[in-house]
Design a protein around this motif. Structure first.
Motif, PDB file in Angstrom:
ATOM      1  N   UNK A 273      59.569  76.203  -3.293  1.00 48.75           N
ATOM      2  CA  UNK A 273      58.187  76.388  -3.957  1.00 48.75           C
ATOM      3  C   UNK A 273      57.485  74.998  -4.050  1.00 48.75           C
ATOM      4  N   UNK A 274      58.144  73.912  -3.626  1.00 47.22           N
ATOM      5  CA  UNK A 274      57.247  72.712  -4.069  1.00 47.22           C
ATOM      6  C   UNK A 274      57.477  71.728  -2.869  1.00 47.22           C
ATOM      7  N   UNK A 275      56.476  70.838  -2.673  1.00 47.31           N
ATOM      8  CA  UNK A 275      56.469  69.929  -1.528  1.00 47.31           C
ATOM      9  C   UNK A 275      57.470  68.951  -1.904  1.00 47.31           C
TER      10      UNK A 275
ATOM     11  N   UNK B  87      71.833  61.925 -16.745  1.00 47.98           N
ATOM     12  CA  UNK B  87      71.003  62.987 -17.460  1.00 47.98           C
ATOM     13  C   UNK B  87      70.289  63.849 -16.802  1.00 47.98           C
ATOM     14  N   UNK B  88      70.927  64.426 -15.835  1.00 50.26           N
ATOM     15  CA  UNK B  88      70.400  65.305 -15.066  1.00 50.26           C
ATOM     16  C   UNK B  88      69.694  66.575 -15.951  1.00 50.26           C
ATOM     17  N   UNK B  89      68.649  67.112 -15.311  1.00 47.69           N
ATOM     18  CA  UNK B  89      67.926  68.242 -16.205  1.00 47.69           C
ATOM     19  C   UNK B  89      67.966  69.436 -15.051  1.00 47.69           C
ATOM     20  N   UNK B  90      67.692  70.510 -15.402  1.00 48.41           N
ATOM     21  CA  UNK B  90      67.480  71.874 -14.377  1.00 48.41           C
ATOM     22  C   UNK B  90      66.309  71.499 -13.554  1.00 48.41           C
ATOM     23  N   UNK B  91      65.403  70.860 -14.200  1.00 48.24           N
ATOM     24  CA  UNK B  91      64.146  70.772 -13.066  1.00 48.24           C
ATOM     25  C   UNK B  91      64.661  69.649 -12.034  1.00 48.24           C
ATOM     26  N   UNK B  92      65.732  69.100 -11.946  1.00 47.24           N
ATOM     27  CA  UNK B  92      66.345  67.983 -11.009  1.00 47.24           C
ATOM     28  C   UNK B  92      66.770  68.737  -9.958  1.00 47.24           C
ATOM     29  N   UNK B  93      66.938  70.267 -10.021  1.00 43.51           N
ATOM     30  CA  UNK B  93      67.493  71.237  -9.023  1.00 43.51           C
ATOM     31  C   UNK B  93      66.633  71.113  -7.692  1.00 43.51           C
ATOM     32  N   UNK B  94      67.079  70.723  -6.574  1.00 43.58           N
ATOM     33  CA  UNK B  94      66.403  70.615  -5.328  1.00 43.58           C
ATOM     34  C   UNK B  94      67.491  70.089  -4.243  1.00 43.58           C
ATOM     35  N   UNK B  95      66.759  70.084  -2.859  1.00 43.17           N
ATOM     36  CA  UNK B  95      67.676  69.681  -1.783  1.00 43.17           C
ATOM     37  C   UNK B  95      67.122  68.150  -1.784  1.00 43.17           C
TER      38      UNK B  95
ATOM     39  N   UNK C  22      72.153  48.846  13.636  1.00 45.24           N
ATOM     40  CA  UNK C  22      72.085  47.996  12.478  1.00 45.24           C
ATOM     41  C   UNK C  22      70.925  48.432  11.531  1.00 45.24           C
ATOM     42  N   UNK C  23      71.132  48.600  10.140  1.00 49.06           N
ATOM     43  CA  UNK C  23      70.206  49.000   9.108  1.00 49.06           C
ATOM     44  C   UNK C  23      69.629  47.735   8.270  1.00 49.06           C
ATOM     45  N   UNK C  24      69.984  46.703   8.612  1.00 51.35           N
ATOM     46  CA  UNK C  24      69.723  45.810   7.620  1.00 51.35           C
ATOM     47  C   UNK C  24      68.098  45.358   7.296  1.00 51.35           C
ATOM     48  N   UNK C  25      67.215  45.760   8.474  1.00 51.83           N
ATOM     49  CA  UNK C  25      65.871  45.605   8.379  1.00 51.83           C
ATOM     50  C   UNK C  25      65.061  47.027   8.077  1.00 51.83           C
ATOM     51  N   UNK C  26      65.936  48.027   7.392  1.00 49.83           N
ATOM     52  CA  UNK C  26      65.363  49.427   7.230  1.00 49.83           C
ATOM     53  C   UNK C  26      65.392  49.379   5.767  1.00 49.83           C
ATOM     54  N   UNK C  27      64.081  49.863   5.316  1.00 54.05           N
ATOM     55  CA  UNK C  27      63.801  50.519   3.982  1.00 54.05           C
ATOM     56  C   UNK C  27      64.818  52.144   4.017  1.00 54.05           C
ATOM     57  N   UNK C  28      65.257  52.137   2.719  1.00 55.67           N
ATOM     58  CA  UNK C  28      65.832  53.423   2.702  1.00 55.67           C
ATOM     59  C   UNK C  28      65.302  54.188   1.268  1.00 55.67           C
ATOM     60  N   UNK C  29      65.178  55.514   1.189  1.00 52.92           N
ATOM     61  CA  UNK C  29      64.879  56.007   0.343  1.00 52.92           C
ATOM     62  C   UNK C  29      65.496  57.538   0.061  1.00 52.92           C
ATOM     63  N   UNK C  30      65.347  58.227  -0.982  1.00 53.55           N
ATOM     64  CA  UNK C  30      65.759  59.382  -1.288  1.00 53.55           C
ATOM     65  C   UNK C  30      64.305  60.387  -1.640  1.00 53.55           C
ATOM     66  N   UNK C  31      64.489  61.483  -1.010  1.00 47.36           N
ATOM     67  CA  UNK C  31      63.284  62.610  -1.331  1.00 47.36           C
ATOM     68  C   UNK C  31      64.081  63.834  -1.835  1.00 47.36           C
TER      69      UNK C  31
END
Length: 119
Positions: free
Chosen positions: A42-44, A85-93, A28-37
């Motif tokens: 070539x970038x961190x 409004x996606x931009x080319x610089x949003x390209x990433x995994x 159960x994940x109701x007590x979990x914070x969630x995020x997107x990275x």
């Protein structure tokens, strides 16, 4: 065993939209914070959006503020990232990650989904 499975990535033209989903399983994940990275070549890896366990608090990196929206559905153990409004610089995994709300580091990660924005 905790598993995170992302979906929704793909190729889109600049100005377009995509919606990423991340389904969590194993507990159960109701007590979990969630995020997107995301990590571009070539970038961190950078944290771009996060949502608290209750959904009452969100965070956005300056680079995506006003264009991306994070949300969650605790009944489905799923976190979403609406990207407009996606931009080319949003390209990433793009990776989703979760942690118990009292922890400082994200403990569980998905396998990542590729987002490519063409100009």
């Amino acid at each position: 065993q905790v598993q995170l499975v992302e979906s929704g990535g793909g190729l889109v033209q600049a100005g377009g939209s995509l919606r990423l989903s991340c389904a969590a399983s194993g507990r159960t994940f109701s007590n979990y914070d969630m995020a997107w990275f995301r990590q571009a070549p070539g970038k961190e890896r950078e944290k771009i959006a996060a949502i608290s366990w209750s959904g009452g608090s969100t965070y956005y990196a300056d680079s995506v503020k006003g264009r991306f929206t994070i949300s969650r559905d605790n009944a489905k153990n799923t976190v979403y990232l609406q990207m407009n409004s996606l931009k080319p610089e949003d390209t990433a995994v793009y990776y989703c990650a979760i942690k118990e709300y009292w922890r400082s580091q994200y403990d569980y990660w998905g396998q990542g989904t590729q987002v490519t924005v063409s100009s």
